[in-house]
Scaffold this motif. Structure first.
Motif, PDB file in Angstrom:
ATOM      1  N   SER A   2      -6.607   6.090  11.249  1.00 40.88           N
ATOM      2  CA  SER A   2      -6.691   6.526   9.860  1.00 40.88           C
ATOM      3  C   SER A   2      -5.511   6.061   9.017  1.00 40.88           C
ATOM      4  CB  SER A   2      -6.797   8.050   9.795  1.00 40.88           C
ATOM      5  OG  SER A   2      -5.666   8.628  10.410  1.00 40.88           O
ATOM      6  N   ASN A   3      -4.355   5.873   9.625  1.00 41.55           N
ATOM      7  CA  ASN A   3      -3.191   5.391   8.879  1.00 41.55           C
ATOM      8  C   ASN A   3      -2.973   3.926   9.191  1.00 41.55           C
ATOM      9  OD1 ASN A   3      -2.637   7.849   7.725  1.00 41.55           O
ATOM     10  ND2 ASN A   3      -1.306   8.495   9.387  1.00 41.55           N
ATOM     11  N   PHE A   4      -3.491   3.069   8.331  1.00 44.42           N
ATOM     12  CA  PHE A   4      -3.332   1.643   8.541  1.00 44.42           C
ATOM     13  C   PHE A   4      -1.956   1.209   8.066  1.00 44.42           C
ATOM     14  CE2 PHE A   4      -8.037   1.940   8.098  1.00 44.42           C
ATOM     15  CZ  PHE A   4      -8.338   1.607   9.408  1.00 44.42           C
ATOM     16  N   LYS A   5      -1.339   0.350   8.812  1.00 41.20           N
ATOM     17  CA  LYS A   5      -0.009  -0.156   8.498  1.00 41.20           C
ATOM     18  C   LYS A   5      -0.070  -1.034   7.242  1.00 41.20           C
ATOM     19  CE  LYS A   5       3.525  -3.107  10.513  1.00 41.20           C
ATOM     20  NZ  LYS A   5       3.828  -3.977  11.653  1.00 41.20           N
ATOM     21  N   GLN A   6       0.911  -0.849   6.371  1.00 36.89           N
ATOM     22  CA  GLN A   6       1.005  -1.663   5.164  1.00 36.89           C
ATOM     23  C   GLN A   6       2.306  -2.454   5.175  1.00 36.89           C
ATOM     24  OE1 GLN A   6       0.460   0.699   1.614  1.00 36.89           O
ATOM     25  NE2 GLN A   6      -1.753   0.496   1.780  1.00 36.89           N
ATOM     26  N   LYS A   7       2.284  -3.547   4.416  1.00 36.52           N
ATOM     27  CA  LYS A   7       3.464  -4.391   4.287  1.00 36.52           C
ATOM     28  C   LYS A   7       3.456  -4.996   2.894  1.00 36.52           C
ATOM     29  CE  LYS A   7       5.591  -8.557   6.206  1.00 36.52           C
ATOM     30  NZ  LYS A   7       5.488  -9.595   7.236  1.00 36.52           N
ATOM     31  N   LYS A   8       4.616  -5.010   2.261  1.00 39.22           N
ATOM     32  CA  LYS A   8       4.754  -5.670   0.966  1.00 39.22           C
ATOM     33  C   LYS A   8       5.321  -7.061   1.206  1.00 39.22           C
ATOM     34  CE  LYS A   8       5.235  -1.635  -1.954  1.00 39.22           C
ATOM     35  NZ  LYS A   8       3.968  -1.715  -2.618  1.00 39.22           N
ATOM     36  N   ILE A   9       4.733  -8.038   0.497  1.00 37.72           N
ATOM     37  CA  ILE A   9       5.236  -9.409   0.588  1.00 37.72           C
ATOM     38  C   ILE A   9       5.559  -9.900  -0.821  1.00 37.72           C
ATOM     39  CG2 ILE A   9       3.988  -9.967   2.698  1.00 37.72           C
ATOM     40  CD1 ILE A   9       2.049 -11.619   0.841  1.00 37.72           C
ATOM     41  N   LEU A  19      -0.167  -5.708   1.569  1.00 37.49           N
ATOM     42  CA  LEU A  19      -1.138  -5.996   2.611  1.00 37.49           C
ATOM     43  C   LEU A  19      -1.389  -4.721   3.401  1.00 37.49           C
ATOM     44  CD1 LEU A  19       0.491  -9.276   4.006  1.00 37.49           C
ATOM     45  CD2 LEU A  19      -1.085  -9.027   2.071  1.00 37.49           C
ATOM     46  N   GLN A  20      -2.607  -4.552   3.864  1.00 31.32           N
ATOM     47  CA  GLN A  20      -2.936  -3.400   4.708  1.00 31.32           C
ATOM     48  C   GLN A  20      -3.733  -3.875   5.911  1.00 31.32           C
ATOM     49  OE1 GLN A  20      -4.004   0.458   3.027  1.00 31.32           O
ATOM     50  NE2 GLN A  20      -5.876   0.350   4.233  1.00 31.32           N
ATOM     51  N   HIS A  21      -3.273  -3.505   7.091  1.00 31.87           N
ATOM     52  CA  HIS A  21      -3.974  -3.888   8.318  1.00 31.87           C
ATOM     53  C   HIS A  21      -5.308  -3.158   8.369  1.00 31.87           C
ATOM     54  CE1 HIS A  21      -4.864  -4.678  12.473  1.00 31.87           C
ATOM     55  NE2 HIS A  21      -3.833  -5.524  12.514  1.00 31.87           N
ATOM     56  N   PRO A  22      -6.420  -3.889   8.523  1.00 30.52           N
ATOM     57  CA  PRO A  22      -7.738  -3.254   8.495  1.00 30.52           C
ATOM     58  C   PRO A  22      -8.195  -2.658   9.815  1.00 30.52           C
ATOM     59  CG  PRO A  22      -7.996  -5.609   8.681  1.00 30.52           C
ATOM     60  CD  PRO A  22      -6.507  -5.338   8.577  1.00 30.52           C
ATOM     61  N   GLY A  23      -7.376  -2.767  10.852  1.00 27.79           N
ATOM     62  CA  GLY A  23      -7.753  -2.258  12.172  1.00 27.79           C
ATOM     63  C   GLY A  23      -8.112  -3.406  13.100  1.00 27.79           C
ATOM     64  N   HIS A  53     -10.228  -7.909   2.625  1.00 32.37           N
ATOM     65  CA  HIS A  53      -9.939  -6.859   3.601  1.00 32.37           C
ATOM     66  C   HIS A  53      -8.468  -6.567   3.860  1.00 32.37           C
ATOM     67  CE1 HIS A  53     -14.168  -6.762   4.590  1.00 32.37           C
ATOM     68  NE2 HIS A  53     -14.147  -8.081   4.713  1.00 32.37           N
ATOM     69  N   VAL A  54      -7.572  -7.442   3.419  1.00 34.59           N
ATOM     70  CA  VAL A  54      -6.164  -7.275   3.776  1.00 34.59           C
ATOM     71  C   VAL A  54      -5.267  -7.119   2.550  1.00 34.59           C
ATOM     72  CG1 VAL A  54      -4.220  -8.264   5.052  1.00 34.59           C
ATOM     73  CG2 VAL A  54      -6.550  -8.604   5.897  1.00 34.59           C
ATOM     74  N   VAL A  55      -5.448  -7.948   1.535  1.00 36.01           N
ATOM     75  CA  VAL A  55      -4.637  -7.851   0.320  1.00 36.01           C
ATOM     76  C   VAL A  55      -5.216  -6.710  -0.514  1.00 36.01           C
ATOM     77  CG1 VAL A  55      -3.799  -9.039  -1.738  1.00 36.01           C
ATOM     78  CG2 VAL A  55      -4.131 -10.330   0.380  1.00 36.01           C
ATOM     79  N   VAL A  56      -4.461  -5.607  -0.603  1.00 31.38           N
ATOM     80  CA  VAL A  56      -4.995  -4.420  -1.279  1.00 31.38           C
ATOM     81  C   VAL A  56      -4.416  -4.203  -2.678  1.00 31.38           C
ATOM     82  CG1 VAL A  56      -5.638  -3.227   0.842  1.00 31.38           C
ATOM     83  CG2 VAL A  56      -3.350  -2.874  -0.098  1.00 31.38           C
ATOM     84  N   GLU A  57      -3.276  -4.826  -2.969  1.00 36.22           N
ATOM     85  CA  GLU A  57      -2.678  -4.643  -4.298  1.00 36.22           C
ATOM     86  C   GLU A  57      -1.866  -5.882  -4.650  1.00 36.22           C
ATOM     87  OE1 GLU A  57      -2.032  -3.037  -7.844  1.00 36.22           O
ATOM     88  OE2 GLU A  57      -3.265  -2.060  -6.353  1.00 36.22           O
ATOM     89  N   PRO A  58      -2.128  -6.561  -5.709  1.00 32.29           N
ATOM     90  CA  PRO A  58      -3.326  -6.403  -6.537  1.00 32.29           C
ATOM     91  C   PRO A  58      -4.534  -7.011  -5.827  1.00 32.29           C
ATOM     92  CG  PRO A  58      -2.056  -8.281  -7.313  1.00 32.29           C
ATOM     93  CD  PRO A  58      -1.270  -7.655  -6.174  1.00 32.29           C
ATOM     94  N   LYS A  59      -5.702  -6.513  -6.142  1.00 32.48           N
ATOM     95  CA  LYS A  59      -6.921  -7.086  -5.583  1.00 32.48           C
ATOM     96  C   LYS A  59      -7.098  -8.471  -6.196  1.00 32.48           C
ATOM     97  CE  LYS A  59      -9.341  -5.684  -2.988  1.00 32.48           C
ATOM     98  NZ  LYS A  59      -9.208  -5.861  -1.521  1.00 32.48           N
ATOM     99  N   VAL A  60      -7.297  -9.463  -5.355  1.00 33.95           N
ATOM    100  CA  VAL A  60      -7.449 -10.836  -5.823  1.00 33.95           C
ATOM    101  C   VAL A  60      -8.627 -11.501  -5.122  1.00 33.95           C
ATOM    102  CG1 VAL A  60      -5.025 -11.216  -6.434  1.00 33.95           C
ATOM    103  CG2 VAL A  60      -5.786 -11.685  -4.103  1.00 33.95           C
ATOM    104  N   LYS A  61      -9.054 -12.606  -5.704  1.00 33.18           N
ATOM    105  CA  LYS A  61     -10.044 -13.477  -5.077  1.00 33.18           C
ATOM    106  C   LYS A  61      -9.595 -14.911  -5.334  1.00 33.18           C
ATOM    107  CE  LYS A  61     -13.263 -12.878  -8.938  1.00 33.18           C
ATOM    108  NZ  LYS A  61     -12.703 -11.825  -9.733  1.00 33.18           N
TER     109      LYS A  61
END
Length: 98
Positions: A2-9, A19-23, A53-61
């Motif tokens: 439930s607590n996915f690891k996050q990292k700022k780059i 970034l957020q690890h999706p499992g 699935h991984v870049v959560v902020e900002p959402k990009v494409k």
């Protein structure tokens, strides 16, 4: 998990992303989805998967990037993060080249 690891780059041009690890299962599925019939990863598919699935902020494409180099830097850092591979650029910027 439930607590996915996050990292700022921060990219070379100074933009910040979270970034957020999706499992682990999702990472395995992503690895399966990005490969062509010969087992070679597709850059476009890797980028789409990392941005979805991984870049959560900002959402990009892909279309949000003006530079191919910037797009690949973010996608690669996201992929290194979820697969546990050390970012090769990290050693170049930490000042400990000895």
């Amino acid at each position: 998990m439930s607590n996915f690891k996050q990292k700022k780059i921060t990219t070379k041009n100074g933009k910040e992303y979270t970034l957020q690890h999706p499992g682990v299962r999702t990472v395995a599925k992503i690895n399966d989805r990005v490969k062509n019939k010969h087992g070679i990863p597709s850059e476009e598919k890797v980028c789409d998967e990392m941005f979805a699935h991984v870049v959560v902020e900002p959402k990009v494409k892909i279309e949000d990037f003006e530079s191919y180099i910037d797009m690949m830097e973010v996608a690669n850092k996201a992929y290194y993060f979820i697969t546990g591979v050390d970012d090769p650029d990290k050693d170049k910027t930490d000042g400990n080249d000895q």
